[in-house]
Design a protein around this motif. Structure first.
Motif, PDB file in Angstrom:
ATOM      1  N   ALA A  15       0.816  -1.214   0.000  1.00 54.66           N
ATOM      2  CA  ALA A  15       0.000   0.000   0.000  1.00 54.66           C
ATOM      3  C   ALA A  15       0.853   1.268   0.000  1.00 54.66           C
ATOM      4  N   ASN A  49      -5.377  -0.311  -4.041  1.00 59.02           N
ATOM      5  CA  ASN A  49      -5.784   0.972  -4.628  1.00 59.02           C
ATOM      6  C   ASN A  49      -5.836   0.820  -6.141  1.00 59.02           C
ATOM      7  N   LYS A  50      -7.028   0.698  -6.694  1.00 59.89           N
ATOM      8  CA  LYS A  50      -7.185   0.446  -8.124  1.00 59.89           C
ATOM      9  C   LYS A  50      -6.664   1.586  -8.985  1.00 59.89           C
ATOM     10  N   LYS A  51      -6.523   2.800  -8.409  1.00 59.65           N
ATOM     11  CA  LYS A  51      -6.002   3.930  -9.173  1.00 59.65           C
ATOM     12  C   LYS A  51      -4.534   3.732  -9.532  1.00 59.65           C
ATOM     13  N   ARG A  52      -3.880   2.773  -8.871  1.00 61.06           N
ATOM     14  CA  ARG A  52      -2.461   2.528  -9.133  1.00 61.06           C
ATOM     15  C   ARG A  52      -2.250   1.457 -10.192  1.00 61.06           C
ATOM     16  N   GLN A 171     -11.651  -5.175  -8.631  1.00 58.77           N
ATOM     17  CA  GLN A 171     -10.841  -4.883  -7.450  1.00 58.77           C
ATOM     18  C   GLN A 171     -11.488  -5.348  -6.159  1.00 58.77           C
ATOM     19  N   ASN A 175      -9.872  -8.099  -3.800  1.00 57.09           N
ATOM     20  CA  ASN A 175      -9.449  -7.700  -2.465  1.00 57.09           C
ATOM     21  C   ASN A 175      -9.819  -8.755  -1.430  1.00 57.09           C
TER      22      ASN A 175
END
Length: 203
Positions: A15, A49-52, A171, A175
């Protein structure tokens, strides 16, 4: 500290913002000597964090290309120093019984390339077949490096992009699975990589 504890400690840090560099480095290592698929390190960060997804996928892709280039150069310039040992560790002895025999190794690679052509590079880029072994052997054979890296980059990018997209798209479900079965998934990924040796034997 055991190998699995090291892997788990790395994944626990997924993370953190700097974790993309970990993915980059581990993918470089995987392309040379590590026996853990890059997806093992990609997954936790994207799940957290799906934005990554894009940055993690890009890190894996660049690391893979650089690692492949290093493996190729090991075969080209340092085969007797390092390459022989790496091939003996990762190659199936029924395919390459004597990694120190340059002529025999070159004959194996020539036979595979004559049978499969450039698709041999594509197959190692997207399957459990050890990508590092082919890269080292192609370096020994002085195979055109730009052709090798170009084909490998296309297919490795495609492989990581598909994984990254699926993790981004699903995601929430991923998760739950990763948190519950992280250790089992890591073992499964290593077993999947070991299947590459069996595939080489069947080819």
């Amino acid at each position: 500290m055991s190998y699995m504890k090291i892997i788990n400690r790395i994944l626990d840090k997924s993370a953190e913002p700097w974790y993309a560099w970990v993915v980059f480095l581990m993918t470089v290592f995987e392309s040379i000597f590590l026996f853990v698929p890059p997806e093992v390190f990609m997954t936790p960060a994207i799940v957290a964090n799906k934005k990554r997804a894009f940055s993690i996928t890009l890190a894996a892709t660049i690391g893979s290309v650089i690692g492949g280039a290093i493996a190729y150069m090991i075969g080209y310039w340092m085969y007797d120093i390092i390459g022989t040992w790496l091939v003996s560790v990762f190659a199936d002895p029924t395919i390459i019984p004597d990694p120190a025999d340059h002529v025999a190794v070159q004959n194996v690679i020539d036979t595979l390339l004559n049978k499969w052509g450039v698709w041999m590079i594509a197959v190692t880029a997207v399957t459990p077949i050890p990508y590092k072994v082919l890269a080292i052997c192609l370096g020994l054979c002085h195979y055109p490096i730009l052709l090798f890296l170009g084909i490998a980059a296309i297919f490795r990018t495609g492989r990581f992009a598909i994984i990254g997209f699926l993790l981004w798209r699903f995601q929430e479900q991923a998760n739950i699975i990763v948190k519950k079965y992280s250790w089992q998934l890591t073992i499964g990924a290593i077993i999947f990589a070991l299947m590459g040796l069996l595939i080489i034997t069947l080819i």
